[in-house]
Design a protein around this motif. Structure first.
Motif, mmCIF file in Angstrom:
data_model
loop_
_atom_site.group_PDB
_atom_site.id
_atom_site.type_symbol
_atom_site.label_atom_id
_atom_site.label_comp_id
_atom_site.label_asym_id
_atom_site.label_seq_id
_atom_site.Cartn_x
_atom_site.Cartn_y
_atom_site.Cartn_z
ATOM 1 N N SER A 1 4.685 -1.168 4.589
ATOM 2 C CA SER A 1 4.662 -1.959 5.817
ATOM 3 C C SER A 1 3.461 -2.897 5.802
ATOM 4 C CB SER A 1 4.589 -1.051 7.050
ATOM 5 O OG SER A 1 3.392 -0.297 7.048
ATOM 6 N N VAL A 2 3.553 -3.970 6.587
ATOM 7 C CA VAL A 2 2.449 -4.933 6.679
ATOM 8 C C VAL A 2 1.533 -4.493 7.811
ATOM 9 C CG1 VAL A 2 1.799 -7.342 6.979
ATOM 10 C CG2 VAL A 2 3.957 -6.761 5.853
ATOM 11 N N ARG A 3 0.260 -4.303 7.494
ATOM 12 C CA ARG A 3 -0.731 -3.836 8.465
ATOM 13 C C ARG A 3 -1.871 -4.832 8.559
ATOM 14 N NH1 ARG A 3 -1.213 2.511 6.413
ATOM 15 N NH2 ARG A 3 1.034 2.885 6.206
ATOM 16 N N THR A 4 -2.735 -4.627 9.532
ATOM 17 C CA THR A 4 -3.914 -5.481 9.684
ATOM 18 C C THR A 4 -5.177 -4.653 9.500
ATOM 19 O OG1 THR A 4 -3.987 -5.165 12.081
ATOM 20 C CG2 THR A 4 -2.752 -7.058 11.265
ATOM 21 N N TYR A 5 -6.180 -5.283 8.885
ATOM 22 C CA TYR A 5 -7.465 -4.643 8.652
ATOM 23 C C TYR A 5 -8.557 -5.626 9.051
ATOM 24 C CZ TYR A 5 -4.615 -1.626 5.663
ATOM 25 O OH TYR A 5 -3.645 -0.775 5.183
ATOM 26 N N ARG A 6 -9.546 -5.138 9.767
ATOM 27 C CA ARG A 6 -10.692 -5.975 10.127
ATOM 28 C C ARG A 6 -11.609 -6.054 8.917
ATOM 29 N NH1 ARG A 6 -13.551 -5.771 16.003
ATOM 30 N NH2 ARG A 6 -15.339 -7.142 15.595
ATOM 31 N N VAL A 7 -11.801 -7.256 8.396
ATOM 32 C CA VAL A 7 -12.516 -7.421 7.126
ATOM 33 C C VAL A 7 -13.953 -6.925 7.230
ATOM 34 C CG1 VAL A 7 -13.198 -9.090 5.353
ATOM 35 C CG2 VAL A 7 -11.012 -9.354 6.532
ATOM 36 N N GLY A 8 -14.558 -7.036 8.408
ATOM 37 C CA GLY A 8 -15.924 -6.554 8.592
ATOM 38 C C GLY A 8 -16.058 -5.053 8.445
ATOM 39 N N ARG A 9 -14.937 -4.315 8.470
ATOM 40 C CA ARG A 9 -14.968 -2.860 8.323
ATOM 41 C C ARG A 9 -14.703 -2.416 6.883
ATOM 42 N NH1 ARG A 9 -14.973 0.288 12.821
ATOM 43 N NH2 ARG A 9 -14.956 -0.810 14.823
ATOM 44 N N ILE A 10 -14.512 -3.355 5.988
ATOM 45 C CA ILE A 10 -14.312 -3.009 4.581
ATOM 46 C C ILE A 10 -15.672 -2.679 3.959
ATOM 47 C CG2 ILE A 10 -13.613 -3.906 2.323
ATOM 48 C CD1 ILE A 10 -11.448 -5.494 3.722
ATOM 49 N N MET A 11 -15.813 -1.460 3.454
ATOM 50 C CA MET A 11 -17.090 -0.967 2.941
ATOM 51 C C MET A 11 -17.317 -1.352 1.483
ATOM 52 S SD MET A 11 -17.840 0.403 5.737
ATOM 53 C CE MET A 11 -19.391 1.190 5.303
#
Length: 331
Positions: A191-201
């Protein structure tokens, strides 16, 4: 490198007219001596560059001369949609490309449209983040943007709400800038989801490529996601009474759209207060929001919210030792 600089010099003179050697040097980030050499090279190549002497002098092209060397590279053309947003362009590593594209576009325009473009830049500015907040710190944004552009698989560690961290392997489809924060639309687990790029570690762009689904519309996906998010966010309703002159404060607290809809169905009671129904995310979140209105709001329903408001006010009363309207320290 020098050929590109000579072209930039030529386009500068064509776009802006007369410029001093110092002004050209500042624009091209070179020394004045380099400008002298480049002007001589253009003149030797047959470009009609003239030097006007005196305090108002400088270099200029022969009146009416226009170069046709203003074609955009593919990379510059791809950056045009960010030409009015220098901050986001820089975050994606496209600042130089956007600047070069803008210069070429201005050089290609006739005098009147060119002057309108200059006026537009002087009169309009986009400041993306909202008030009282700064843009997200997204150290892996350029890596993600590269993966989006090249259809490459990305593996990253992601910090979800709370302390939990997860690892994801995704197919990145696109990036969206919303209120100063970058969001990634990516396929994961079917499925296509959204991720907040600022939370990528941490992020690793893999050599493996993926097949982008034909017909995927990033704008439509985000529109639908935003609508679904709003419907999921508000899980319940509350009935409140509000002092009439606190409409603007309610809008500031809940948001203009939510408040406008609630006020449209509000009822004015005998004492002049407004009775209205508002959507809420949760009882605790609503308590935090409505306490900001102080004594200008009274919660009627649901009972849990009214009880939590009363309990919070009691705690504040005990904390500050307030016993009545006239109570004051030292009296």
């Amino acid at each position: 490198m020098r050929a590109s600089r000579l072209l930039s010099l030529l386009l500068l003179l064509q776009t802006r007219g007369r410029l001093t050697a110092s002004e050209i040097a500042e624009e091209l980030e070179v020394s004045v001596r380099t400008v002298y050499r480049d002007v001589e090279a253009l003149s030797a190549a047959g470009v009609p560059v003239y030097a006007d002497r005196g305090p108002l002098g400088g270099y200029r092209l022969l009146d009416g001369y226009r170069t046709r060397l203003n074609g955009l590279t593919a990379a510059e053309a791809s950056s045009l949609f960010l030409a009015g947003l220098p901050g986001p362009a820089a975050e994606l590593g496209l600042a130089d490309l956007a600047a070069a594209a803008e210069l070429k576009l201005l050089a290609a325009l006739p005098p009147e449209p060119r002057s309108q473009a200059a006026r537009m830049r002087e009169r309009f500015h986009f400041d993306v983040p909202g008030w009282y907040r700064s843009a997200d710190d997204a150290p892996f944004l350029m890596d993600i943007a590269e993966a989006v552009w090249e259809d490459r698989v990305v593996r990253f560690r992601y910090r979800r709400w709370g302390p939990a961290e997860v690892e994801r392997m995704v197919h990145p489809y696109g990036l969206i800038l919303k209120g100063g924060s970058w969001y990634l639309a990516a396929a994961c687990a079917g499925s296509v989801r959204t991720y907040r790029v600022g939370r990528i570690m941490s992020a690793e762009v893999l050599d493996k490529r993926f097949e982008r689904p034909e017909g995927f519309d990033l704008v439509e996906f985000w529109r639908q996601f935003a609508a679904d998010f709003a419907s999921r966010m508000y899980t319940a309703q509350a009935v409140i009474r509000l002092v009439p002159d606190r409409r603007e404060l309610l809008a500031y607290t809940l948001g203009a759209d939510v408040t406008e809809k609630a006020l449209a169905d509000a009822v004015t009671e005998a004492d002049g207060w407004l009775r209205l129904t508002i959507p809420i995310e949760s009882v605790r979140h609503a308590t935090w929001q409505l306490l900001r209105l102080g004594g200008s709001v009274e919660v009627l329903e649901p009972p849990e919210l009214r009880a939590l408001m009363a309990d919070t006010v009691s705690q504040l009363t005990r904390m500050y030792g307030v016993t009545g309207p006239g109570a004051a320290s030292g009296s």
